[in-house]
Write a protein that holds these residues in place. Structure first.
Motif, mmCIF file in Angstrom:
data_model
loop_
_atom_site.group_PDB
_atom_site.id
_atom_site.type_symbol
_atom_site.label_atom_id
_atom_site.label_comp_id
_atom_site.label_asym_id
_atom_site.label_seq_id
_atom_site.Cartn_x
_atom_site.Cartn_y
_atom_site.Cartn_z
ATOM 1 N N ARG A 311 66.089 97.064 56.516
ATOM 2 C CA ARG A 311 66.621 96.120 55.526
ATOM 3 C C ARG A 311 66.572 94.694 56.062
ATOM 4 O O ARG A 311 66.160 93.762 55.357
ATOM 5 N N THR A 312 66.951 94.521 57.315
ATOM 6 C CA THR A 312 66.916 93.185 57.917
ATOM 7 C C THR A 312 65.493 92.646 57.971
ATOM 8 O O THR A 312 65.238 91.486 57.614
ATOM 9 N N VAL A 313 64.561 93.462 58.405
ATOM 10 C CA VAL A 313 63.162 93.037 58.520
ATOM 11 C C VAL A 313 62.589 92.657 57.160
ATOM 12 O O VAL A 313 61.938 91.612 57.006
ATOM 13 N N LEU A 314 62.831 93.483 56.155
ATOM 14 C CA LEU A 314 62.242 93.243 54.838
ATOM 15 C C LEU A 314 62.877 92.038 54.152
ATOM 16 O O LEU A 314 62.184 91.242 53.510
ATOM 17 N N ASP A 315 64.186 91.873 54.286
ATOM 18 C CA ASP A 315 64.844 90.694 53.711
ATOM 19 C C ASP A 315 64.369 89.417 54.399
ATOM 20 O O ASP A 315 64.130 88.393 53.743
ATOM 21 N N THR A 316 64.235 89.472 55.716
ATOM 22 C CA THR A 316 63.766 88.303 56.463
ATOM 23 C C THR A 316 62.336 87.959 56.083
ATOM 24 O O THR A 316 61.987 86.777 55.898
ATOM 25 N N SER A 317 61.499 88.972 55.949
ATOM 26 C CA SER A 317 60.094 88.751 55.582
ATOM 27 C C SER A 317 59.982 88.105 54.208
ATOM 28 O O SER A 317 59.175 87.182 54.005
ATOM 29 N N LYS A 318 60.797 88.570 53.261
ATOM 30 C CA LYS A 318 60.776 87.999 51.912
ATOM 31 C C LYS A 318 61.179 86.528 51.947
ATOM 32 O O LYS A 318 60.537 85.679 51.299
ATOM 33 N N ALA A 319 62.211 86.215 52.708
ATOM 34 C CA ALA A 319 62.652 84.819 52.807
ATOM 35 C C ALA A 319 61.568 83.947 53.425
ATOM 36 O O ALA A 319 61.341 82.801 52.989
ATOM 37 N N LEU A 320 60.890 84.451 54.423
ATOM 38 C CA LEU A 320 59.822 83.690 55.065
ATOM 39 C C LEU A 320 58.637 83.499 54.129
ATOM 40 O O LEU A 320 58.071 82.397 54.037
ATOM 41 N N ARG A 321 58.237 84.543 53.428
ATOM 42 C CA ARG A 321 57.108 84.417 52.493
ATOM 43 C C ARG A 321 57.414 83.394 51.410
ATOM 44 O O ARG A 321 56.571 82.554 51.061
ATOM 45 N N GLU A 322 58.616 83.457 50.874
ATOM 46 C CA GLU A 322 58.992 82.503 49.824
ATOM 47 C C GLU A 322 59.050 81.089 50.382
ATOM 48 O O GLU A 322 58.600 80.135 49.716
ATOM 49 N N GLY A 323 59.578 80.936 51.583
ATOM 50 C CA GLY A 323 59.669 79.612 52.179
ATOM 51 C C GLY A 323 58.309 79.028 52.495
ATOM 52 O O GLY A 323 58.067 77.830 52.274
ATOM 53 N N ILE A 324 57.402 79.837 53.013
ATOM 54 C CA ILE A 324 56.048 79.363 53.323
ATOM 55 C C ILE A 324 55.309 78.984 52.044
ATOM 56 O O ILE A 324 54.632 77.946 51.982
ATOM 57 N N SER A 325 55.433 79.812 51.019
ATOM 58 C CA SER A 325 54.746 79.537 49.751
ATOM 59 C C SER A 325 55.228 78.237 49.115
ATOM 60 O O SER A 325 54.497 77.614 48.330
ATOM 61 N N ALA A 326 56.457 77.822 49.434
ATOM 62 C CA ALA A 326 57.010 76.595 48.857
ATOM 63 C C ALA A 326 56.578 75.339 49.605
ATOM 64 O O ALA A 326 56.831 74.226 49.122
ATOM 65 N N VAL A 327 55.926 75.488 50.747
ATOM 66 C CA VAL A 327 55.455 74.316 51.500
ATOM 67 C C VAL A 327 54.180 73.793 50.853
ATOM 68 O O VAL A 327 53.222 74.551 50.680
ATOM 69 N N PRO A 328 54.130 72.537 50.471
ATOM 70 C CA PRO A 328 52.926 71.999 49.831
ATOM 71 C C PRO A 328 51.689 72.216 50.704
ATOM 72 O O PRO A 328 51.692 71.945 51.900
ATOM 73 N N GLY A 329 50.648 72.762 50.074
ATOM 74 C CA GLY A 329 49.382 72.973 50.760
ATOM 75 C C GLY A 329 49.215 74.341 51.387
ATOM 76 O O GLY A 329 48.112 74.691 51.803
ATOM 77 N N LEU A 330 50.286 75.140 51.458
ATOM 78 C CA LEU A 330 50.187 76.455 52.092
ATOM 79 C C LEU A 330 50.204 77.570 51.052
ATOM 80 O O LEU A 330 50.841 77.441 50.004
ATOM 81 N N LYS A 331 49.506 78.666 51.359
ATOM 82 C CA LYS A 331 49.490 79.816 50.451
ATOM 83 C C LYS A 331 49.296 81.099 51.252
ATOM 84 O O LYS A 331 48.645 81.117 52.300
#
Length: 443
Positions: A311-331
């Motif tokens: 649960r910790t790994v999957l929740d952390t991964s989701k937060a990181l994916r969403e945060g990275i996707s929100a950085v301009p220029g990154l996908k």
């Protein structure tokens, strides 16, 4: 360090030896702080301590002889039984190995020998999606099997139609990943296994990375497709205990649907003056510590512990994916939903971004085809999501404004990526590896 290390005439004290070792690790990756995104699967100090104590308790024992050390035989048998239950293989049989590479080597060797004995194939071929782990290329090289490398689809998953077209009369094994390491996506295991079964070919699931995460992710309600022995046509599976099983290195398992298939993995020799020789896997001597530590961690964590960590790994991964996707220029590349993923940019030099992040203490793997940065998430990363994303935003903004990145590996990866044929890089890589092991050049 001396430019010409030699064995000293007098040994150092216990404390001096340890002091020197600790001094030499000052530039190592800072995995304890959650700043390293590969290689170490850190689940906390309590788990590390259990593994370390179990390992040292059995450090001198040798798994080569289960008759001499029945404790190791029982540890390994129970580890394999737990794995067989997790992967829904009521008749499954296998062995522990030193890691994912050895598990993969054994799966390929077994398929080769099975096909030689049962189908008379003397020039075996191996059908692989291009995203599969390079250990399959190593196995093909070692065991005289021709690898047939099939491009993946635009979603970075194995292309079933292309894989089908690559299967021929000399195919001994088809492979799929659950998930693939580069992009963290699940290959279509059910479709690939059905195709292999239709063709009369063995099918291996490489779950070395995700094997001890996927069953618990599924129980937590994540949409994990069937990938194990519940899928008809799956004949073998590999999974690393020293990854999301959190055991000490090196510990992995390879399982086969039946004991009869596993027999093709074993090596026996009765013509030696030293007595009967029997070896279950690639290694002769098998470190007892790794076997004992794997058993200890499985018993220590239990189902509740693995569910909590998943649960910790999957929740952390989701937060990181969403945060990275929100950085301009990154996908993100593909649609990863587990604990590993890669991201790139159409506007920034992604390797320069990696160098900028490394200058701030973050170790990210570089990938090619296409250029990308790669993250592997562990429970330890839950505490660093915001600092990581803050630095990523700052570094991306700095590059976008035209500021140069610190010196690093960007130039090297850019050069390698520009070569039209990846094989052209092999000479450079060999020279680089020679340099790594040239002690006389190290200060």
């Amino acid at each position: 360090m001396s430019k010409s290390p030699r064995l000293a005439s007098q040994g150092l004290s216990h404390q001096d030896v340890l002091a020197r070792m600790r001094a030499m690790r000052t530039e190592d990756a800072r995995w304890q702080e959650g700043r390293t995104w590969s290689l170490v699967y850190n689940a906390g100090e309590d788990i590390r301590r259990v593994a370390a104590e179990a390992y040292t308790e059995f450090m001198s024992e040798n798994g080569l002889s289960p008759l001499a050390f029945p404790s190791l035989r029982r540890f390994e048998a129970e580890v394999l039984a737990i794995a067989a239950e997790l992967f829904h293989g009521p008749t499954a049989a296998g062995t522990m190995t030193s890691g994912g590479t050895e598990s993969i080597l054994m799966a390929v060797k077994t398929a080769r020998d099975f096909a030689r004995a049962e189908r008379g194939i003397s020039e075996p071929e191996l059908v692989l999606p291009a995203s599969v782990h390079p250990a399959f290329q190593k196995a093909a090289h070692y065991f005289g099997v021709k690898p047939i490398n099939v491009p993946v689809g635009p979603d970075f998953r194995a292309d079933v139609a292309a894989m089908r077209a690559a299967v021929g009369p000399r195919t001994v094994l088809v492979v799929g990943s659950a998930p693939s390491y580069p992009h963290g996506v699940m290959d279509p295991i059910s479709e690939l296994a059905a195709m292999a079964q239709e063709k009369g070919v063995l099918f291996h699931v490489d779950a070395c990375l995700g094997g001890f995460l996927l069953p618990f992710a599924k129980r937590l309600g994540h949409g994990i497709p069937d990938f194990d022995f519940t899928v008809p046509g799956v004949t073998s599976l590999s999974a690393d205990l020293h990854k999301y099983g959190y055991a000490a290195k090196g510990a992995s398992i390879v399982l086969y649907r039946t004991p009869e298939l596993r027999r093709h993995q074993f090596f026996t020799y009765a013509g030696w003056s030293g007595g009967i020789y029997a070896s279950p896997s690639m290694a002769g001597t098998r470190p007892g510590g790794a076997i004992a530590a794997a058993w200890a961690i499985l018993k220590y964590l239990g189902e509740e512990g693995y569910l909590r960590l998943a649960r910790t790994v999957l929740d952390t991964s989701k937060a990181l994916r969403e945060g990275i996707s929100a950085v301009p220029g990154l996908k993100l590349l593909g649609k990863p939903s587990l604990s590993i993923f890669a991201f790139t940019s159409d506007t920034l030099d992604i390797y320069a971004l990696g160098d900028a992040m490394e200058a701030r203490g973050w170790k990210l793997d570089r990938q090619m085809m296409p250029p990308a940065l790669h993250l592997m998430v562990t429970p330890a990363h839950a505490a660093v999501v915001e600092p990581f994303l803050a630095d990523l935003r700052a570094c991306a903004a700095s590059l976008a404004s035209g500021e140069p990145a610190p010196d690093g590996s960007a130039a090297m990866y850019g050069m390698l990526g520009a070569l039209p044929d990846p094989k052209d890089a092999e000479g450079f890589i060999l020279q680089f590896m020679d340099g790594l092991y040239d002690v006389s050049e190290q200060e």
